[in-house]
Design a protein around this motif. Structure first.
Motif, short mmCIF file in Angstrom:
data_model
loop_
_atom_site.label_atom_id
_atom_site.label_comp_id
_atom_site.label_asym_id
_atom_site.label_seq_id
_atom_site.Cartn_x
_atom_site.Cartn_y
_atom_site.Cartn_z
N GLY A 204 50.05 42.34 25.98
CA GLY A 204 51.24 42.35 26.79
C GLY A 204 50.95 42.31 28.28
O GLY A 204 51.66 42.92 29.09
N PHE A 205 49.91 41.55 28.67
CA PHE A 205 49.46 41.53 30.08
C PHE A 205 49.72 40.15 30.66
O PHE A 205 49.38 39.12 30.06
CB PHE A 205 47.98 41.85 30.15
N SER A 206 50.33 40.13 31.84
CA SER A 206 50.60 38.88 32.57
C SER A 206 50.06 38.99 33.98
O SER A 206 50.05 40.06 34.58
CB SER A 206 52.11 38.59 32.61
N ASN A 262 38.66 36.14 33.32
CA ASN A 262 37.86 37.09 32.54
C ASN A 262 38.31 38.49 32.95
O ASN A 262 37.86 39.03 33.96
CB ASN A 262 36.37 36.88 32.80
N CYS A 263 39.19 39.09 32.14
CA CYS A 263 39.87 40.31 32.54
C CYS A 263 39.42 41.49 31.69
O CYS A 263 39.48 41.43 30.45
CB CYS A 263 41.39 40.15 32.41
N ASN A 264 38.99 42.55 32.37
CA ASN A 264 38.70 43.83 31.73
C ASN A 264 39.90 44.72 31.96
O ASN A 264 40.08 45.29 33.03
CB ASN A 264 37.42 44.44 32.32
N SER A 270 44.46 44.67 39.41
CA SER A 270 44.02 43.90 40.58
C SER A 270 42.60 43.37 40.43
O SER A 270 42.21 42.44 41.14
CB SER A 270 44.11 44.77 41.84
N LYS A 271 41.82 43.94 39.51
CA LYS A 271 40.46 43.48 39.27
C LYS A 271 40.43 42.20 38.44
O LYS A 271 39.38 41.57 38.32
CB LYS A 271 39.64 44.56 38.58
N CYS A 272 41.54 41.85 37.84
CA CYS A 272 41.62 40.63 37.02
C CYS A 272 41.95 39.46 37.94
O CYS A 272 43.11 39.26 38.32
CB CYS A 272 42.68 40.80 35.93
N ARG A 273 40.94 38.68 38.29
CA ARG A 273 41.11 37.55 39.20
C ARG A 273 40.49 36.29 38.61
O ARG A 273 39.50 36.37 37.90
CB ARG A 273 40.47 37.86 40.55
N HIS A 322 41.00 28.50 31.11
CA HIS A 322 40.36 29.29 30.05
C HIS A 322 40.54 30.77 30.39
O HIS A 322 40.87 31.12 31.52
CB HIS A 322 38.87 28.97 29.94
N GLY A 323 40.29 31.61 29.40
CA GLY A 323 40.37 33.03 29.70
C GLY A 323 40.13 33.90 28.49
O GLY A 323 40.26 33.46 27.34
N GLN A 324 39.77 35.14 28.77
CA GLN A 324 39.64 36.14 27.73
C GLN A 324 39.91 37.51 28.35
O GLN A 324 39.64 37.74 29.53
CB GLN A 324 38.26 36.12 27.08
N ALA A 325 40.46 38.38 27.54
CA ALA A 325 40.77 39.74 27.99
C ALA A 325 40.25 40.74 26.96
O ALA A 325 40.22 40.45 25.76
CB ALA A 325 42.27 39.91 28.20
N GLY A 326 39.82 41.89 27.45
CA GLY A 326 39.30 42.93 26.56
C GLY A 326 39.84 44.29 26.95
O GLY A 326 40.05 44.58 28.13
N LYS A 327 40.06 45.12 25.94
CA LYS A 327 40.56 46.48 26.16
C LYS A 327 39.98 47.38 25.09
O LYS A 327 39.80 46.97 23.94
CB LYS A 327 42.09 46.50 26.12
#
Length: 439
Positions: A204-206, A262-264, A270-273, A322-327
């Motif tokens: 649920g992240f935009s 590439n989002c952690n 704000s770190k997701c750039r 492209h992209g990937q996210a991790g939690k």
């Protein structure tokens, strides 16, 4: 029949066997060194690569939902026929004008003007249309590489003695009266605004690549000084892609703008750039190089429909996301921890293989490692005396010297003889009577 029955019973009996590990301490310096090194390597691999680099404690999502909007700014000029200058603005040199993720900036044009539907000789470049007489031209034929429908006549081609089949087409043909215009002089200073919004539905992240109200007023992208600015110059994109601008402006080409998210998500949003990279996508070879296409502008001339055929060469920009996210998630953490603990046992398997294959002296290690134990079918449980009952009984020495059958029976081993001797000595000491050998 009896043999088959025996084998069946043996196989059926193996279903109820149970294997349990047996711990043997092997004091060998070389084997112990190998064992500890393997353990260390496995621990370092999981601790550093799996959990730190690959973030094995997180749930991952790849392929975000993405939307791209582009806008080009800039004005250029070209020299038209008879030396007149022509102004090119965004409405003319950007195709298509909708501002999608794929668009072309025109750098050179070849125009064939005042084309009307009529008859004219086929182009000399169409080899199948060359003829000597009318018999070589069939009425109604149309070549794939040709420009129109054959009329069945063989006529002289323009500028030369070569004869080609006559066709019904838009005349004059493109090869005969083409004029070229170049507008690449000011193209390097054009700017491209790339708006990109992504969404990871699993978390649920935009997020968008534009931050701040004044982010677009006076900035140009630079990987060090202004990495968050989404405005790029054509000159910067072409150089980062390793392309010569003069070459790509003349023949055209395709450049990809790759946006990687590439989002952690364990950190602040704000770190997701996004990270931007640039690469030429079309192949440069002798058969087909560059990028071009054609379109026409139609108008009415003295009541007759006419057109201007335009072949354009340009720089096509493809925006690829492209992209990937991790939690953090408990399930992948447990799975990777269990895998790490299980993998440590690989060192034991490897060292056992070395021990039993290369260091198995007189099968001593095999006999120590593998034992078969089974329960006696007929056993008098009343004869089994516990240690506590031995201590409470007044006839302790007599009970200790009583020889009973063990509850479990071991398979024969090289130690059986020594055990038998010790047992015989025990019986002699208890009743005081010397037993004959072998009794």
């Amino acid at each position: 029949m009896t043999g088959c029955r025996t084998r069946s019973l043996t196989w059926f009996g193996q279903l109820w066997e149970y294997e349990t590990p047996k711990v043997i301490v092997v004091k060998n310096r070389h084997l112990g060194t190998i064992y500890r090194l393997l353990q260390l390597l496995i621990i370092v691999y999981f601790a550093w690569y799996v959990f730190v680099v690959q973030k094995g404690y997180q749930a991952q999502e790849t392929g975000p939902e993405s939307a791209v909007i582009t806008k080009v700014k800039g004005v250029s000029t070209s020299k038209a026929s008879r030396g007149a200058k022509r102004i090119w603005d965004v409405a003319e040199y950007v195709k298509p004008p909708e501002g999608g993720s794929i668009f072309t900036i025109i750098t050179r044009t070849e125009s064939t003007k005042l084309q009307t539907v009529g008859t004219c000789p086929e182009s000399k470049s169409v080899i199948d249309a060359r003829c000597v007489s009318a018999e070589d031209c069939r009425y109604g034929d149309m070549h794939v590489l040709g420009h129109g429908l054959q009329t069945g006549r063989c006529v002289n081609a323009t500028r030369g003695s070569l004869r080609t089949c006559e066709i019904l087409a838009w005349c004059p043909l493109e090869d005969e009266t083409v004029t070229s215009e170049s507008l690449h002089e000011f193209v390097p200073s054009f700017t491209i605004l790339i708006k990109n919004n992504i969404h990871f539905p699993q978390f649920g992240f935009s997020k968008g690549n534009i931050e701040g109200e004044n982010a677009l007023k006076s900035c140009t992208y630079h990987p060090i000084h202004s990495p968050s600015c989404p405005i790029f110059t054509i000159d910067f994109i072409v150089k980062e892609a390793g392309v010569n601008f003069t070459e790509i402006a003349y023949k055209g080409g395709i450049i990809g703008v790759i946006i990687n998210w590439n989002c952690n998500l364990d950190l602040h949003p704000s770190k997701c750039r996004p990270q931007y990279t640039f690469r030429r996508l079309d192949l440069r070879n002798n058969i087909s190089t560059g990028y071009n296409y054609r379109f026409a502008k139609y108008y009415n001339k003295n009541g007759t429909e006419a057109r201007t055929l335009i072949k354009v060469y340009g720089i096509r920009i493809d925006v690829i996301v492209h992209g990937q996210a991790g939690k953090f998630s408990l399930i992948p953490t447990i799975i990777n921890l269990a895998t790490a603990l299980t993998s440590i046992g690989v060192g034991t398997v490897f060292c056992d293989w070395i021990l039993l294959t290369f260091m198995n002296k007189d099968h001593m290690y095999s006999l120590r490692k593998y034992d078969k134990v089974w329960k006696l079918e007929e056993m008098n449980t009343a004869t089994i005396t516990t240690v506590s009952s031995l201590q409470d009984s007044p006839a302790t020495s007599e009970s200790l010297c009583t020889n009973h059958d063990p509850p479990y029976k071991d398979s024969p081993s090289p130690l059986s003889e020594s055990i038998t001797d010790q047992k015989g000595q025990q019986e002699q000491s208890c009743d005081g009577t010397e037993l004959p050998p072998g009794s």
